[in-house]
Design an enzyme around this catalytic site. Structure first.
Site, PDB file in Angstrom:
ATOM      1  N   ASP A  96     -41.247 -41.677 -42.776  1.00  0.00           N
ATOM      2  CA  ASP A  96     -42.315 -40.774 -43.201  1.00  0.00           C
ATOM      3  C   ASP A  96     -42.108 -40.190 -44.592  1.00  0.00           C
ATOM      4  OD1 ASP A  96     -40.137 -39.322 -42.423  1.00  0.00           O
ATOM      5  OD2 ASP A  96     -41.266 -37.746 -41.438  1.00  0.00           O
ATOM      6  N   GLU A  97     -41.204 -40.754 -45.371  1.00  0.00           N
ATOM      7  CA  GLU A  97     -40.899 -40.175 -46.670  1.00  0.00           C
ATOM      8  C   GLU A  97     -40.574 -41.290 -47.653  1.00  0.00           C
ATOM      9  OE1 GLU A  97     -37.831 -36.973 -47.831  1.00  0.00           O
ATOM     10  OE2 GLU A  97     -37.872 -37.020 -45.648  1.00  0.00           O
ATOM     11  N   ASP A 101     -44.438 -37.178 -48.543  1.00  0.00           N
ATOM     12  CA  ASP A 101     -43.834 -36.751 -47.279  1.00  0.00           C
ATOM     13  C   ASP A 101     -44.963 -36.525 -46.277  1.00  0.00           C
ATOM     14  OD1 ASP A 101     -42.120 -35.871 -45.394  1.00  0.00           O
ATOM     15  OD2 ASP A 101     -41.487 -34.050 -46.448  1.00  0.00           O
TER      16      ASP A 101
END
Lengths: 385, 369
Positions: B108-109, B13
């Site tokens: 973003d993960e 993350d």
């Protein structure tokens, strides 16, 4: 106009409720009654909202239907033996009764205690009433910009754009139509955030500037009303209400309290690719391809090349459709996705033989217009493929 | 108990991703409260903000105008999603050094299944540490990582030492960890569900474990069954790799070479049938973008002949075979047919007024009980 239900004077007026009596020809009554009743919602929390208000004053009958947002009042001249008074009765039942009576029938109305007695020939009905004093009315006077317009012109402004209004969007200000007044011009704008429709009419009668949003239901009712209106209609644009007086019918709607987005900034100003096509041909091709587009997303792929537009669709069942349409275009190729329903609705709202598409890149909105009638402008955002 | 080999899942993350990218590209922003979001004058909302801004109470989905009121020094940068997408791709190329089994959740993960990764003696902890270092060094932003035997725990773990942290839950630690975990940390347990659990006397997962499947079902409906597993730290959802195919094809090598055109054409129906079978095994989100045939001559030279667009049509394949024969007739030992594929993932409708939409949705979320 429905009378107010506020002051002490009201009670004295209401004493007339007991004696109202009039008769009218079915053909004279039915159409305006149906128009008024169309505003009345089927399911109501407040019982009196299922009713129409009937008021007899002088030689005039007024009928009012409302849903608290929208109010329609019809005024009719009545002759013969008339006694003044007012009451409210269930709208649907009254319409059904009058509709089912034979043509040209003479219908007599008379209040009998807490009932409304309706007689015609050998038919006899009694309807339950609710006191007129319980009937809500929208604001009595609407002040603001006043102008006259031909009903056809106003209807065109609505019908060319209404299909782009949002339905139950969280952005409540999109669930309606923007009426924008500028000196000499009236413009309507509707958008659901994915596509936008805009239509202009030149109108000398407009002297002021204003921006108001008419709620969706009001837009639909108004369009229907204008279809039957003749002569000119008078439009009053107030701060909280819009009123349209069309002959014997007065339409009043509350406005949506909200700020319409700055629509001007999403209308493409420069155009990299100008495509001209035959509207009917393009429409037919799109509606065929649409059959095999994803039922939920309605996505199609449009491949533009010199002189041709290739349209493809496929669905989760792996079925595919492909069409090629000859177009007038020279320039670089482009592949872009669209919701086919949005394109079809635009093409259906247009009337001319030709259609012009102005395209940027595959992420930019497309502008659709009729090169012979530029008062209407349509903008459609693409789908990301 | 049957022992299935334990999996090794990493949840990665990025720390306040959009804001971190903006600070990276504009060092003058370093140490100052920075948010990425919409114009406050146009009802914009905050997409994300850095930790300096979070100290003042700025949060995602907050109206930009409100954020400016509680944090007057806040610098609001307009989002550049194309840039974030490029940075995200760069991070994914680092992921791919360790495994192909990557499931992106957003820009973003992502989840990585490194169970079969041979680097670092298959130590997921060391892989996660290496991965974090490489992202920091090559991309210039920090990421937090969680290592655990499943996705559910890995996601909790990545949040445990945020920002710029690494937290590992080893299989033997799962019971202790999950038992002490507050119920609010379970993904899918919001305030309302948590309140309900508290009323039942369940504050930690250990408390939930005392409830039967039936009881959980009664109180939490369809979520009950999943809850029964989650409060025990169990989650068998695989890491979905959404790598997309570029083509699908079938080919046959023949025991005896095919000398004539009519021999070539005669094998087409069987190939076509096999291709159809392959197609039905694919998911639905592909579009045919071209057709091709492939031949290998008796001298082992190969050739392909293809046509763009179109549909998987017998006639088109036949024409391709004929063209190849015209180009070079002869005996072949292999014939294949294939389709070039194009992603047809449900296309996303673009918005005319994205900021108004985000603001309205944020408002709606905020007003929900």
């Amino acid at each position: 106009m429905p009378s107010g239900n506020k002051s002490g004077q009201t009670n004295k007026n209401r004493s007339r409720e007991g004696i109202m009596k009039f008769s009218i020809n079915r053909e004279q009554l039915l159409k305006p009654l149906q128009q008024v009743a169309s505003v009345v919602e089927r399911r109501q929390t407040l019982p009196v909202l299922s009713n129409v208000l009937l008021e007899v004053s002088g030689d005039r009958l007024s009928m009012t239907g409302t849903d608290l947002e929208l109010e329609l009042v019809a005024h009719l001249a009545i002759g013969g033996e008339v006694r003044e008074g007012e009451t409210t009765v269930p709208a649907r039942k009254l319409v059904d009764i009058c509709k089912s009576l034979p043509a040209e029938a003479d219908i007599r109305f008379e209040i009998d205690g807490e009932r409304l007695l309706i007689r015609s020939g050998r038919s006899r009905f009694t309807l339950a009433t609710l006191p007129a004093s319980e009937f809500p009315n929208l604001e009595e006077k609407t002040e603001g910009s006043v102008f006259a317009i031909a009903p056809g012109a106003l209807r065109q402004l609505i019908d060319r754009t209404a299909f782009s209004m949002a339905q139950q969007d969280v952005r409540y200000y999109l669930n309606g139509m923007l009426f924008e007044l500028r000196p000499g011009r009236l413009r309507t704008v509707a958008t659901d955030g994915h596509r936008l429709a805009m239509c202009d009419a030149e109108l000398e009668a407009i002297k002021d500037q204003a921006q108001v949003i008419l709620p969706r239901k009001g837009v639909m009712e108004l369009s229907r009303l204008l279809g039957d209106a003749g002569g000119e209609v008078e439009v009053i644009v107030g701060k909280n209400h819009v009123r349209v007086v069309a002959g014997d019918i007065t339409f009043t709607s509350k406005l949506v309290d909200g700020k319409f987005p700055e629509y001007d900034r999403v209308i493409p100003k420069k155009c990299d690719r100008l495509v001209n096509a035959d509207r009917e041909t393009l429409k037919q091709a799109l509606s065929r391809v649409a059959i095999l587009s994803n039922e939920k997303y309605r996505g199609i792929r449009v491949q533009l090349a010199e002189g041709s537009l290739r349209i493809q669709a496929n669905n989760p069942e792996q079925e595919e459709a492909e069409e090629e349409v000859s177009v007038d275009y020279t320039g670089a190729a482009l592949e872009i996705g669209f919701n086919v329903s949005y394109l079809l609705e635009v093409l259906n709202a247009m009337h001319g033989d030709a259609v012009e598409l102005q395209l940027g890149d595959s992420n930019s909105s497309a502008l659709v217009a009729d090169p012979a009638a530029r008062q209407a402008t349509y903008v459609v955002m693409p789908m990301r493929l | 108990m049957a022992t299935t080999p334990s999996r090794k899942i990493i949840h990665v993350d990025c720390d306040c991703f959009y804001a971190a990218v903006e600070v990276r590209d504009n060092p003058s922003l370093r140490g100052r409260p920075v948010a990425v979001g919409g114009d406050p004058g146009r009802r914009g909302v905050i997409a994300t903000c850095n930790y300096v801004a979070r100290r003042d109470g700025v949060r995602s989905a907050m109206a930009s105008a409100h954020a400016l009121r509680i944090c007057p020094d806040l610098i609001i940068v307009k989002p550049d999603f194309d840039k974030y997408r490029r940075v995200s791709e760069q991070i994914h190329t680092i992921f791919k050094r360790f495994t192909d089994r990557i499931e992106p959740l957003s820009l973003d993960e992502a989840f990585l299944d490194v169970s079969d990764c041979e680097q670092f003696q298959n130590s997921a902890t060391r892989i996660a540490e290496a991965l974090r270092q490489q992202v920091r060094g090559e991309v210039g932003i920090t990421v937090s990582a969680g290592v655990a035997p499943n996705k559910f725990l890995a996601k909790i773990a990545s949040d445990w030492r945020k920002p710029d942290g690494l937290f590992v839950i080893r299989p033997e630690q799962v019971n202790d960890f999950i038992g002490a975990l507050p119920v609010e940390k379970i993904f899918g347990v919001g305030r309302v569900t948590a309140d309900k659990m508290h009323q039942l006397g369940a504050r930690h997962c250990a408390d939930l474990q005392t409830l039967s499947r039936l009881e959980l079902g009664q109180h939490f409906g369809s979520f009950g069954e999943r809850l029964w597993h989650l409060c025990r730290g169990e989650d068998d959802r695989p890491v979905h790799n959404n790598r997309r195919r570029k083509s699908v094809s079938v080919e046959r090598t023949f025991e005896e070479n095919l000398p004539a055109l009519h021999h070539w054409l005669a094998v087409l129906p069987a190939l076509e049938e096999a291709l159809t079978r392959r197609l039905t095994n694919l998911d639905n989100h592909y579009l045919v973008n071209g057709l091709y045939i492939k031949v290998r001559y008796e001298d082992f030279t190969s050739a392909t002949c293809e046509t763009p667009g179109g549909m998987a049509d017998r006639e088109v394949f036949e024409n391709l075979i004929r063209s190849q024969w015209q180009r070079r007739p002869g005996a072949i030992r292999l014939l294949g047919i294939g389709l070039r594929l194009k992603d047809a993932l449900p296309a996303r409708q673009q918005d005319l007024f994205p900021e108004e939409k985000r603001a309205a949705l944020a408002l709606q979320r905020a007003s929900r009980p």
